[in-house]
Design an enzyme around this catalytic site. Structure first.
Site, mmCIF file in Angstrom:
data_model
loop_
_atom_site.group_PDB
_atom_site.id
_atom_site.type_symbol
_atom_site.label_atom_id
_atom_site.label_comp_id
_atom_site.label_asym_id
_atom_site.label_seq_id
_atom_site.Cartn_x
_atom_site.Cartn_y
_atom_site.Cartn_z
ATOM 1 N N ASP A 1 -82.509 -15.675 -24.009
ATOM 2 C CA ASP A 1 -83.973 -15.106 -24.154
ATOM 3 C C ASP A 1 -84.885 -16.386 -24.040
ATOM 4 O O ASP A 1 -84.754 -17.444 -24.392
ATOM 5 C CB ASP A 1 -83.903 -14.493 -25.637
ATOM 6 C CG ASP A 1 -84.948 -13.425 -25.735
ATOM 7 O OD1 ASP A 1 -84.942 -12.172 -25.851
ATOM 8 O OD2 ASP A 1 -86.207 -14.089 -25.853
ATOM 9 N N ILE A 2 -86.130 -15.870 -23.452
ATOM 10 C CA ILE A 2 -87.009 -16.939 -23.300
ATOM 11 C C ILE A 2 -87.887 -17.201 -24.633
ATOM 12 O O ILE A 2 -88.361 -18.247 -24.826
ATOM 13 C CB ILE A 2 -88.203 -16.355 -21.986
ATOM 14 C CG1 ILE A 2 -88.738 -17.266 -21.708
ATOM 15 C CG2 ILE A 2 -89.153 -15.059 -22.954
ATOM 16 C CD1 ILE A 2 -89.935 -17.055 -20.545
ATOM 17 N N ASN B 1 -82.688 -2.578 -28.843
ATOM 18 C CA ASN B 1 -83.988 -1.521 -29.018
ATOM 19 C C ASN B 1 -83.798 -0.455 -27.859
ATOM 20 O O ASN B 1 -83.895 -1.034 -26.689
ATOM 21 C CB ASN B 1 -85.185 -2.543 -28.907
ATOM 22 C CG ASN B 1 -85.043 -3.582 -29.902
ATOM 23 O OD1 ASN B 1 -84.768 -3.207 -31.269
ATOM 24 N ND2 ASN B 1 -85.584 -4.710 -29.782
ATOM 25 N N GLU C 1 -89.653 -3.627 -25.500
ATOM 26 C CA GLU C 1 -90.389 -4.422 -24.680
ATOM 27 C C GLU C 1 -90.182 -4.224 -23.216
ATOM 28 O O GLU C 1 -91.044 -4.046 -22.433
ATOM 29 C CB GLU C 1 -90.496 -5.652 -24.980
ATOM 30 C CG GLU C 1 -91.148 -6.181 -26.186
ATOM 31 C CD GLU C 1 -91.170 -7.657 -26.402
ATOM 32 O OE1 GLU C 1 -91.091 -8.390 -25.612
ATOM 33 O OE2 GLU C 1 -91.455 -7.999 -27.542
ATOM 34 N N VAL C 2 -88.661 -4.498 -22.716
ATOM 35 C CA VAL C 2 -88.604 -4.498 -21.328
ATOM 36 C C VAL C 2 -87.699 -3.159 -21.306
ATOM 37 O O VAL C 2 -86.395 -2.904 -21.897
ATOM 38 C CB VAL C 2 -87.572 -5.666 -21.040
ATOM 39 C CG1 VAL C 2 -87.282 -5.754 -19.564
ATOM 40 C CG2 VAL C 2 -88.645 -6.981 -21.553
ATOM 41 N N HIS D 1 -80.736 -3.475 -22.453
ATOM 42 C CA HIS D 1 -80.192 -5.001 -22.534
ATOM 43 C C HIS D 1 -79.831 -5.083 -23.897
ATOM 44 O O HIS D 1 -80.174 -4.217 -24.953
ATOM 45 C CB HIS D 1 -81.186 -5.937 -22.411
ATOM 46 C CG HIS D 1 -82.481 -5.983 -23.022
ATOM 47 N ND1 HIS D 1 -83.426 -4.952 -22.775
ATOM 48 C CD2 HIS D 1 -83.002 -6.352 -24.507
ATOM 49 C CE1 HIS D 1 -84.643 -4.808 -23.464
ATOM 50 N NE2 HIS D 1 -84.259 -5.430 -24.418
ATOM 51 N N HIS E 1 -79.155 -7.824 -27.288
ATOM 52 C CA HIS E 1 -79.294 -9.147 -27.896
ATOM 53 C C HIS E 1 -78.113 -9.673 -28.408
ATOM 54 O O HIS E 1 -77.630 -8.809 -29.317
ATOM 55 C CB HIS E 1 -80.519 -8.991 -28.628
ATOM 56 C CG HIS E 1 -81.936 -8.678 -28.350
ATOM 57 N ND1 HIS E 1 -82.826 -9.466 -27.839
ATOM 58 C CD2 HIS E 1 -82.138 -7.224 -28.099
ATOM 59 C CE1 HIS E 1 -83.685 -8.667 -27.425
ATOM 60 N NE2 HIS E 1 -83.486 -7.422 -27.457
HETATM 61 P P1 AMP Z 1 -86.787 -5.955 -26.405
HETATM 62 O O1 AMP Z 1 -87.876 -5.897 -27.308
HETATM 63 O O2 AMP Z 1 -85.457 -5.584 -27.094
HETATM 64 O O3 AMP Z 1 -87.143 -5.096 -25.092
HETATM 65 O O4 AMP Z 1 -86.390 -7.446 -26.093
HETATM 66 C C1 AMP Z 1 -86.834 -8.043 -24.899
HETATM 67 C C2 AMP Z 1 -86.491 -9.440 -24.703
HETATM 68 O O5 AMP Z 1 -86.793 -10.221 -23.646
HETATM 69 C C3 AMP Z 1 -87.413 -10.212 -25.609
HETATM 70 O O6 AMP Z 1 -86.652 -10.857 -26.872
HETATM 71 C C4 AMP Z 1 -88.137 -11.343 -24.785
HETATM 72 O O7 AMP Z 1 -88.258 -12.480 -25.422
HETATM 73 C C5 AMP Z 1 -87.080 -11.284 -23.481
HETATM 74 N N1 AMP Z 1 -87.744 -11.612 -22.376
HETATM 75 C C6 AMP Z 1 -88.824 -11.281 -21.737
HETATM 76 N N2 AMP Z 1 -88.999 -11.851 -20.477
HETATM 77 C C7 AMP Z 1 -87.877 -12.629 -20.444
HETATM 78 C C8 AMP Z 1 -87.701 -13.823 -19.394
HETATM 79 N N3 AMP Z 1 -88.434 -13.648 -18.273
HETATM 80 N N4 AMP Z 1 -86.288 -14.352 -19.631
HETATM 81 C C9 AMP Z 1 -85.611 -14.259 -20.714
HETATM 82 N N5 AMP Z 1 -86.077 -13.246 -21.512
HETATM 83 C C10 AMP Z 1 -87.259 -12.836 -21.775
#
Ligand code: AMP
Length: 114
Positions: free
Chosen positions: A33-34, A91, A99-100, A104, A106
């Site tokens: 994770d970034i 999530n 967010e994404v 995925h 974690h």
């Molecule tokens: P979520 O809130 O479960 O959708 O988490 C999305 C996760 O993706 C967050 O923990 C971000 O820090 C992570 N994230 C977003 N962009 C990147 C990226 N380019 N490389 C690695 N992790 C990312």
């Protein structure tokens, strides 16, 4: 809601964004994770286009579901988290603040988690 391929994990799968890769096979890609929320914070995403946990389990073939979770286990072993433990979470949707919009999980560990 239909899958929107403009999300950041779709771009990562297409090789458009660099990652710190942990593991890849036909079913899954894993990377750090970034913005880590623990000493070790890995993400595992399916190689197929699914928005979230619910979409994945509703739409993916069983072999892809099994392949994905086998990859999650493999990542846990590669990171040597199995004996001391870890947190596995995902999530899903608006109320969980996803967010994404590409499924995925974690994996958090490497320290005593709060
Ligand atoms: P979520 O809130 O479960 O959708 O988490 C999305 C996760 O993706 C967050 O923990 C971000 O820090 C992570 N994230 C977003 N962009 C990147 C990226 N380019 N490389 C690695 N992790 C990312």
């Amino acid at each position: 809601m239909a899958y929107d391929s403009s999300n950041v994990f779709s771009k990562i799968l297409k090789g458009e964004i660099k990652i710190n890769k942990i593991y890849k096979d036909d079913f899954a890609l894993s990377f750090f994770d970034i913005s880590p929320k623990a000493k070790i914070h890995a993400l595992v995403i399916p190689t197929g286009e699914y928005e979230n946990f619910y979409d994945f389990h509703t739409s993916a073939p069983n072999k892809d579901i099994i392949g994905f979770y086998d990859a999650v286990k493999k990542v846990i072993e590669l990171l040597e988290l199995e004996s001391l433990g870890f947190r596995l979470l995902s999530n899903c949707g608006i109320n969980a603040n996803q967010e994404v919009q590409h499924y995925h999980v974690h994996i958090l560990g490497g320290e005593k988690l709060k």
